[in-house]
Design a protein around this motif. Structure first.
Motif, mmCIF file in Angstrom:
data_model
loop_
_atom_site.group_PDB
_atom_site.id
_atom_site.type_symbol
_atom_site.label_atom_id
_atom_site.label_comp_id
_atom_site.label_asym_id
_atom_site.label_seq_id
_atom_site.Cartn_x
_atom_site.Cartn_y
_atom_site.Cartn_z
ATOM 1 N N LEU A 13 0.832 -1.058 0.641
ATOM 2 C CA LEU A 13 0.316 -0.212 0.004
ATOM 3 C C LEU A 13 1.343 0.908 0.425
ATOM 4 N N THR A 20 4.825 -1.861 -6.525
ATOM 5 C CA THR A 20 4.361 -0.640 -7.853
ATOM 6 C C THR A 20 5.240 -0.250 -9.047
ATOM 7 N N GLU A 36 -4.766 -0.101 -15.627
ATOM 8 C CA GLU A 36 -5.145 0.392 -14.178
ATOM 9 C C GLU A 36 -4.390 -0.014 -13.049
ATOM 10 N N ALA A 38 -5.723 -2.061 -9.540
ATOM 11 C CA ALA A 38 -5.707 -1.933 -7.922
ATOM 12 C C ALA A 38 -5.936 -1.807 -7.594
ATOM 13 N N ASP A 39 -6.849 -0.916 -6.354
ATOM 14 C CA ASP A 39 -6.873 -0.777 -5.195
ATOM 15 C C ASP A 39 -6.690 -1.353 -3.648
ATOM 16 N N ASN A 41 -6.656 -1.501 -0.271
ATOM 17 C CA ASN A 41 -7.143 -1.250 0.635
ATOM 18 C C ASN A 41 -8.685 -1.105 0.740
ATOM 19 N N GLN A 58 -15.845 -2.156 -2.651
ATOM 20 C CA GLN A 58 -14.796 -2.582 -3.031
ATOM 21 C C GLN A 58 -13.774 -3.547 -3.353
ATOM 22 N N LEU A 62 -13.043 -4.334 -7.223
ATOM 23 C CA LEU A 62 -11.823 -5.011 -8.240
ATOM 24 C C LEU A 62 -12.208 -5.935 -8.580
ATOM 25 N N GLN A 65 -13.141 -5.566 -12.007
ATOM 26 C CA GLN A 65 -12.127 -4.882 -12.600
ATOM 27 C C GLN A 65 -10.679 -6.530 -13.033
#
Length: 180
Positions: A13, A20, A36, A38-39, A41, A58, A62, A65
């Motif tokens: 994160l 990342t 894209e 992904a989040d 969190n 959320q 995901l 996505q």
């Protein structure tokens, strides 16, 4: 199809996470694609929360996505010889969604870590964690970036030709897997 959609999933994160950075570099090396990030969190997986409120919004995003992507790139740090809890939590949550989003999805896995092993053990465990999902995990080459905090220039590109070539080879293998 020459224009692909890639979903990048980082097991860290941290804003400046080397995993990342590795994913962004992999996407650049991959070439023309919609990308894209992904989040992850997400709330901690909790069966009582799921029973009470269903799949969190959320988490559902995901899963959607993953379904929409032509391929997924996952990079994990190595914490205590294993993938991060953040990544494990995301995989656990997504496994609870109805769509079985990973089924037959091309996936490339990689790792970056501060230690000299480059997260190799975490990557091996991540591969085994993906097995129940029936994804098409690219078998290699393995990319495990050791002393990762030293391996990227100020533009986010890999400074080691050896790592850069291995990443190029992995992205080539992923392109072939997408076309399969």
């Amino acid at each position: 199809m020459s224009h692909y959609k890639l979903l990048l999933i980082s097991g860290s994160l941290r804003a400046e996470a080397t995993n990342t950075k590795l994913l962004r570099e992999a996407a650049r090396v991959f070439g023309t694609a919609e990308v894209e990030l992904a989040d992850l969190n997400l709330p901690l997986y909790d069966g009582d929360l799921e029973e009470r409120s269903g799949i969190p919004e959320q988490v559902q995003l995901l899963a959607e996505q993953i379904v929409a992507a032509d391929a997924i790139l996952i990079a994990t740090p190595e914490y205590n010889k294993a993938p991060s809890g953040v990544l494990k939590n995301a995989l656990d949550w997504v496994s609870r969604t109805k769509a079985a989003p990973w089924t037959d999805k091309p996936v490339a896995v990689m790792s970056a870590a501060a230690g000299r092993g480059g997260g190799a053990q975490a990557e091996v465990i991540l591969r085994s964690m993906m097995q129940p999902f029936m994804a098409r995990v690219v078998p290699g080459p393995a990319i495990n970036i050791a002393t990762s905090y030293e391996q990227f220039d100020d533009k986010g590109h890999l400074v080691s030709e050896r790592y850069a070539q291995t990443l190029t080879d992995l992205m080539s293998a992923l392109r072939k897997e997408i076309g399969r």
